[in-house]
Motif scaffolding. Sequence first.
Motif, PDB file in Angstrom:
ATOM      1  N   LYS A  75       1.104  -1.210  -0.352  1.00 38.66           N
ATOM      2  CA  LYS A  75       0.038  -0.180   0.408  1.00 38.66           C
ATOM      3  C   LYS A  75       0.855   1.032  -0.257  1.00 38.66           C
ATOM      4  N   LEU A  76       2.056   1.484   0.456  1.00 32.47           N
ATOM      5  CA  LEU A  76       2.844   2.667   0.949  1.00 32.47           C
ATOM      6  C   LEU A  76       4.735   1.879   0.698  1.00 32.47           C
ATOM      7  N   LEU A  77       5.306   2.706  -0.081  1.00 35.73           N
ATOM      8  CA  LEU A  77       6.243   2.971   0.392  1.00 35.73           C
ATOM      9  C   LEU A  77       6.789   4.250   1.031  1.00 35.73           C
ATOM     10  N   ILE A  78       8.115   4.154   1.748  1.00 39.06           N
ATOM     11  CA  ILE A  78       9.029   4.941   2.486  1.00 39.06           C
ATOM     12  C   ILE A  78      10.314   5.438   1.980  1.00 39.06           C
ATOM     13  N   LEU A  79      10.337   6.408   1.466  1.00 39.47           N
ATOM     14  CA  LEU A  79      11.219   6.719   1.342  1.00 39.47           C
ATOM     15  C   LEU A  79      12.186   8.069   2.258  1.00 39.47           C
ATOM     16  N   ASN A  80      13.664   8.588   1.771  1.00 37.60           N
ATOM     17  CA  ASN A  80      14.171   9.242   2.312  1.00 37.60           C
ATOM     18  C   ASN A  80      15.447   8.960   1.745  1.00 37.60           C
ATOM     19  N   SER A  81      15.534  10.773   1.686  1.00 34.83           N
ATOM     20  CA  SER A  81      16.980  11.004   0.850  1.00 34.83           C
ATOM     21  C   SER A  81      16.806  12.805   0.936  1.00 34.83           C
ATOM     22  N   PRO A  82      18.302  13.053   1.643  1.00 30.34           N
ATOM     23  CA  PRO A  82      19.249  11.913   2.550  1.00 30.34           C
ATOM     24  C   PRO A  82      18.421  11.285   3.151  1.00 30.34           C
ATOM     25  N   ALA A  83      19.562  10.051   3.323  1.00 33.54           N
ATOM     26  CA  ALA A  83      18.149   8.913   4.060  1.00 33.54           C
ATOM     27  C   ALA A  83      19.713   9.541   5.879  1.00 33.54           C
ATOM     28  N   ASN A  84      19.122   9.433   6.619  1.00 33.38           N
ATOM     29  CA  ASN A  84      19.655   8.547   7.871  1.00 33.38           C
ATOM     30  C   ASN A  84      19.119   6.973   8.621  1.00 33.38           C
ATOM     31  N   PRO A  85      19.983   6.100   8.723  1.00 35.89           N
ATOM     32  CA  PRO A  85      21.514   6.553   9.030  1.00 35.89           C
ATOM     33  C   PRO A  85      22.642   6.641   7.853  1.00 35.89           C
ATOM     34  N   SER A  86      22.479   6.531   6.743  1.00 33.37           N
ATOM     35  CA  SER A  86      22.991   6.089   5.817  1.00 33.37           C
ATOM     36  C   SER A  86      24.184   7.113   5.132  1.00 33.37           C
ATOM     37  N   GLY A  87      23.675   8.114   5.381  1.00 36.31           N
ATOM     38  CA  GLY A  87      24.030   9.498   4.249  1.00 36.31           C
ATOM     39  C   GLY A  87      23.941   9.613   3.663  1.00 36.31           C
ATOM     40  N   ARG A  88      22.921   8.361   2.717  1.00 43.38           N
ATOM     41  CA  ARG A  88      23.083   8.682   0.904  1.00 43.38           C
ATOM     42  C   ARG A  88      21.693   8.779   0.753  1.00 43.38           C
ATOM     43  N   VAL A  89      22.255   9.173  -0.339  1.00 46.07           N
ATOM     44  CA  VAL A  89      21.075  10.521  -1.862  1.00 46.07           C
ATOM     45  C   VAL A  89      20.989   9.421  -3.143  1.00 46.07           C
ATOM     46  N   LEU A  90      19.133   9.820  -2.881  1.00 40.07           N
ATOM     47  CA  LEU A  90      19.048   8.689  -4.129  1.00 40.07           C
ATOM     48  C   LEU A  90      19.325  10.234  -5.498  1.00 40.07           C
ATOM     49  N   PRO A  91      19.727   9.271  -6.268  1.00 40.83           N
ATOM     50  CA  PRO A  91      19.742  10.174  -7.471  1.00 40.83           C
ATOM     51  C   PRO A  91      18.892  10.462  -8.550  1.00 40.83           C
ATOM     52  N   GLN A  92      18.296  11.804  -8.796  1.00 39.65           N
ATOM     53  CA  GLN A  92      17.242  12.626  -9.576  1.00 39.65           C
ATOM     54  C   GLN A  92      16.554  11.037 -10.211  1.00 39.65           C
TER      55      GLN A  92
END
Length: 400
Positions: A173-190
């Motif tokens: 039903k749902l997807l949670i995205l987190n960018s920049p991310a805690n804890p990894s510090g990674r950023v999802l490319p556009q």
Amino acid sequence: MKTFLVMSPFPVSENVARMQSSATMAAMQAAEALRAAGANVCDFGAGEPDFDTPDYIKQAADRAMRAGRTKYTAAGGIRELTRAITDFYKREFGTEYQPNEVMATSGGKQAIFNAVVTLINPGDECLIAKPYWVTFPEVVVFAGGKPVFIETEDTGFVLTVDQVERAITPRTKLLILNSPANPSGRVLPQAQFRQIMELATQRGIYVVSDECYLRFVYAPGEVFSAASLPAEVRSHLCIAGSFSKTYAMTGWRVGYALAPADWTRAMLKVQGHSTSNVNSIAQWAAVEALTGPQESVGTMLAEYTRRRAWLLNELRAIPGFKCNEPEGAFYAFPDVRGCLKKGLKTSGEFAQRLLEEEQTVVTDGAGFGAEGYVRISYATSMEQIQEGVKRIRRFAEKYS
Ligand SMILES: Cc1ncc(COP(=O)(O)O)c(C=O)c1O
């Protein structure tokens, strides 16, 4: 003869009984206990900026209080604040959010809570990439849903559209995205962000984009919000945002949700019957934060950039450590499995023994769904970072 009621254990509800306590809070408490006992603690546990709230924001709060802006406000916030939020998104990302698509919340956390509980029914599945911020799965569990975790270690903790596609079931039903991310510090490319959003929209899956670290992206990366995607892939999107990190306002408790009008209406219903409005004085401070001078954000980012460069270099040179580059937020998330020898079996034991032997706090990655890793927050002074790294190195050399 008197009769006494025998106290039985508190009959905690099933949904709450299934929730875990916060691993990050546990690390904070452990550091606090050591400090109270007089130890010289190096604390890499903090999930908040070490900077003070900028003065112009405090002054706005002072003015609001003295002007008697101390009463209830609309549950979704004063018009000046919701307007400042939508104006910011228009200015930065060219997105026209309407007044019925925005609400102020008590931190980004309440925006996430509102978004999840208004959507999830018992048995619904919610996709969450590992490693995740500790609150995501717990809110889903609270709502009676099922967190479905996506492994991302193979792709350096950066979620791909294929990984999402493989995890989808008829109950998603749902997807949670987190960018920049805690804890990894990674950023999802556009481009990846967009592909994931397109897939979710095609499959009728809702998305919460947690953008609490939105403004803390390191060059050459650029600030990116899901809000800047075309309207057709935003029909199922709720953005959870926050003033906490951007303006060093963690204690003020101001965040926001931006979502389609019907989702926002449902969230307002939940908030109206629980906390109601965000503290009225903090709301006026937040208006000033967004509309006043923005230099403080750049100053903080410059300082995080300096600390990140130094820390990353040092961590990569520690025996047994491997570390992805944090592209945003203020956390390094090294793999410490190379140190799990000589009696240490888990990253939890690593963190515990580091605390006992070197009075240095890091957060165990297992709490974020990534056993074998630890989170090191560099939202602390350069002196503390240098001293802490010295201690971590000494510890790692002993165990690797
Ligand atoms: C990824 C993430 N989202 C949301 C929050 C919530 O922050 P706040 O409720 O203070 O806005 C945090 C805080 O640490 C976080 O790390």
